[in-house]
Design a protein around this motif. Structure first.
Motif, short mmCIF file in Angstrom:
data_model
loop_
_atom_site.label_atom_id
_atom_site.label_comp_id
_atom_site.label_asym_id
_atom_site.label_seq_id
_atom_site.Cartn_x
_atom_site.Cartn_y
_atom_site.Cartn_z
N GLU A 230 0.73 -1.45 0.08
CA GLU A 230 -0.01 -0.07 -0.24
C GLU A 230 0.90 1.30 -0.15
OE1 GLU A 230 -2.90 0.05 2.46
OE2 GLU A 230 -3.15 -2.12 2.80
N ILE A 231 2.60 1.38 0.24
CA ILE A 231 3.29 2.00 0.21
C ILE A 231 3.37 2.77 -1.51
CG2 ILE A 231 5.15 3.64 0.95
CD1 ILE A 231 4.71 1.96 3.46
N LEU A 232 2.96 3.53 -1.46
CA LEU A 232 3.56 3.63 -3.18
C LEU A 232 4.49 4.75 -3.25
CD1 LEU A 232 0.55 5.04 -4.57
CD2 LEU A 232 0.70 2.87 -4.57
N LEU A 233 5.30 5.67 -2.18
CA LEU A 233 6.07 6.37 -2.36
C LEU A 233 6.58 6.86 -1.18
CD1 LEU A 233 5.27 8.54 -5.32
CD2 LEU A 233 6.73 6.67 -5.62
N GLU A 234 7.87 7.03 -1.05
CA GLU A 234 8.16 7.70 -0.04
C GLU A 234 9.37 8.86 -1.16
OE1 GLU A 234 9.73 4.75 2.78
OE2 GLU A 234 8.24 5.26 4.07
N PHE A 235 9.72 9.64 0.46
CA PHE A 235 10.45 10.06 -0.18
C PHE A 235 11.01 11.37 1.33
CE2 PHE A 235 6.72 11.67 -2.10
CZ PHE A 235 6.29 12.96 -1.89
N THR A 236 11.24 12.89 1.02
CA THR A 236 11.51 13.41 2.03
C THR A 236 11.17 15.25 1.69
OG1 THR A 236 14.39 13.78 2.18
CG2 THR A 236 13.88 12.61 3.44
N ILE A 237 10.65 16.03 2.69
CA ILE A 237 10.84 17.24 2.10
C ILE A 237 11.23 17.97 3.87
CG2 ILE A 237 8.96 19.26 1.61
CD1 ILE A 237 6.96 17.19 1.03
N SER B 33 13.27 17.88 6.35
CA SER B 33 13.77 17.30 7.15
C SER B 33 12.26 16.36 7.74
CB SER B 33 13.69 17.92 9.08
OG SER B 33 13.00 18.31 9.50
N THR B 34 11.18 16.31 6.76
CA THR B 34 9.98 14.77 7.10
C THR B 34 10.50 14.06 6.44
OG1 THR B 34 9.01 16.87 8.21
CG2 THR B 34 7.66 14.79 6.90
N LEU B 35 9.99 13.04 6.96
CA LEU B 35 9.43 11.75 5.68
C LEU B 35 9.04 11.53 5.52
CD1 LEU B 35 10.80 8.82 3.85
CD2 LEU B 35 11.24 8.33 6.14
N VAL B 36 7.82 11.30 3.94
CA VAL B 36 6.47 11.59 3.62
C VAL B 36 6.33 10.29 3.06
CG1 VAL B 36 4.87 13.23 2.00
CG2 VAL B 36 7.01 13.78 3.69
N SER B 37 5.04 9.67 3.76
CA SER B 37 4.95 8.27 3.00
C SER B 37 3.38 8.33 2.08
CB SER B 37 4.91 7.35 4.05
OG SER B 37 6.13 7.11 4.40
N ILE B 38 3.85 7.72 0.29
CA ILE B 38 2.44 8.45 0.31
C ILE B 38 1.53 6.82 0.14
CG2 ILE B 38 1.01 9.01 -2.02
CD1 ILE B 38 2.17 10.74 -0.29
N LEU B 39 0.60 7.03 0.71
CA LEU B 39 -0.10 5.42 1.00
C LEU B 39 -1.56 5.34 -0.25
CD1 LEU B 39 1.75 5.15 3.33
CD2 LEU B 39 -0.06 4.08 4.46
N ILE B 40 -1.73 3.71 -0.72
CA ILE B 40 -3.44 3.61 -1.36
C ILE B 40 -4.10 4.13 -0.44
CG2 ILE B 40 -2.26 2.76 -2.78
CD1 ILE B 40 -3.53 0.40 -1.63
N ASN B 41 -5.47 5.05 -0.36
CA ASN B 41 -6.50 4.96 0.53
C ASN B 41 -7.23 3.74 -0.24
OD1 ASN B 41 -9.27 4.73 1.78
ND2 ASN B 41 -8.57 7.46 2.15
#
Length: 320
Positions: free
Chosen positions: A93-100, A102-110
């Motif tokens: 379900e985790i499509l992408l992860e990257f930083t903005i 110092s924040t690690l951003v996880s993009i998950l499907i709904n």
């Protein structure tokens, strides 16, 4: 395959393409076991007659197949690792992860989507932050909107007491191919770049970002000042980030609520961020057929409180 967590947002020129292709691969691909609870099918769609032109969509599966929302109290609930949270999702379900920054951003499907490419934005997923909007998470939302080329994307957030369903900090990213009434509504300026949505179906405060004259962080901090005032006065709220009618400026709408709603529907549909902004997904065909703008506005007033502006204007003026 996920993007390496060390990748920065600015190093992803094809972010939108990555997000959409990976979402489609999971949703449309022939897999033995889908991570989605249903295949998204919008059975019917119409725009209401009247000045607002609400987009109504019939999506019965969202009502019957989605995970049952959690119930939690207060605007600052403690994170409970024993309840459902996003550390427990299927890794697919985790499509992408990257930083903005110092924040690690996880993009998950709904996994119970409202629209195609409906995903969740989860800042610093493993830090187990409760569903309380932070300045950093607002900065993430603004940066993502500036990065996506398609300006039909919107970002929203529902606080505890305003129909948040998971107590783990997250925002929703939706693709809505329809102009929403809030995007070209006239705004009344109150003070220092803070506007109010007057004579419209919902009551909201608004901040406007010209990307050429202010940074994402500065803008996010201004929005968060209002969020802090609402939280300190125990006022639940919804948040909606969209482009204005000519797609030149970002508008951040904050919808306060005088009475918290602990995941109990007071209307035949959720009165949350996307509904207040003009997009109303529905689970029953009878509701889809009968609802009009007058009824929608009445439900909004019931959800937000009749004398909301009189209360919140005073809090904003005093800065507390």
């Amino acid at each position: 395959m996920m993007t390496s967590p060390t990748v920065r947002l600015e190093d992803l020129p094809n972010l939108q393409q990555l997000l959409e292709s990976r979402w489609s691969e999971l949703h449309d691909g022939q897999q033995q076991e889908s991570v989605f609870r249903y295949q998204l099918i919008i059975e019917r769609e119409r725009v209401t007659d009247g000045r607002a032109g609400f987009l109504l969509q019939l999506n019965r599966q969202r009502t019957t197949e989605r995970r049952k929302p959690d119930i939690f109290s207060g605007l600052r609930p403690l994170f409970d690792p024993t309840r459902f949270n996003f550390n427990k999702v299927d890794s697919r379900e985790i499509l992408l992860e990257f930083t903005i920054g110092s924040t690690l951003v996880s993009i998950l499907i709904n996994n119970s989507p409202l629209t195609r490419n409906h995903v969740l934005i989860v800042p610093d997923l493993t830090q187990n932050q409760p569903q309380v909007l932070t300045a950093d998470s607002l900065t993430v939302a603004v940066q993502l909107m500036l990065k996506l080329a398609d300006r039909n994307y919107r970002i929203l957030y529902n606080s505890p007491g305003a129909l948040a369903s998971v107590n783990h900090l997250h925002l929703h990213l939706l693709h809505i191919s329809h102009k929403l009434y809030v995007e070209d509504a006239c705004l009344t300026e109150l003070q220092n770049g803070l506007y109010r949505l007057d004579n419209q179906p919902a009551k909201a405060y608004c901040f406007v970002l010209d990307p050429l004259s202010s940074t994402a962080t500065e803008f996010a901090n201004r929005v968060h000042q209002l969020i802090r005032i609402l939280i300190s006065n125990n006022l639940a709220h919804n948040f909606f980030l969209t482009w204005n009618h000519n797609r030149s400026n970002l508008c951040a709408f904050v919808y306060p609520r005088l009475v918290a709603c602990e995941n109990k529907q007071i209307a035949p549909f959720n009165v949350a961020a996307c509904e207040l902004s003009g997009f109303v997904p529905l689970g029953l065909e009878s509701d889809y057929e009968r609802l009009d703008e007058q009824q929608l506005e009445a439900y909004f007033q019931q959800a937000q409180g009749e004398h909301l502006y009189a209360t919140v204007d005073g809090l904003v003026a005093r800065g507390r």
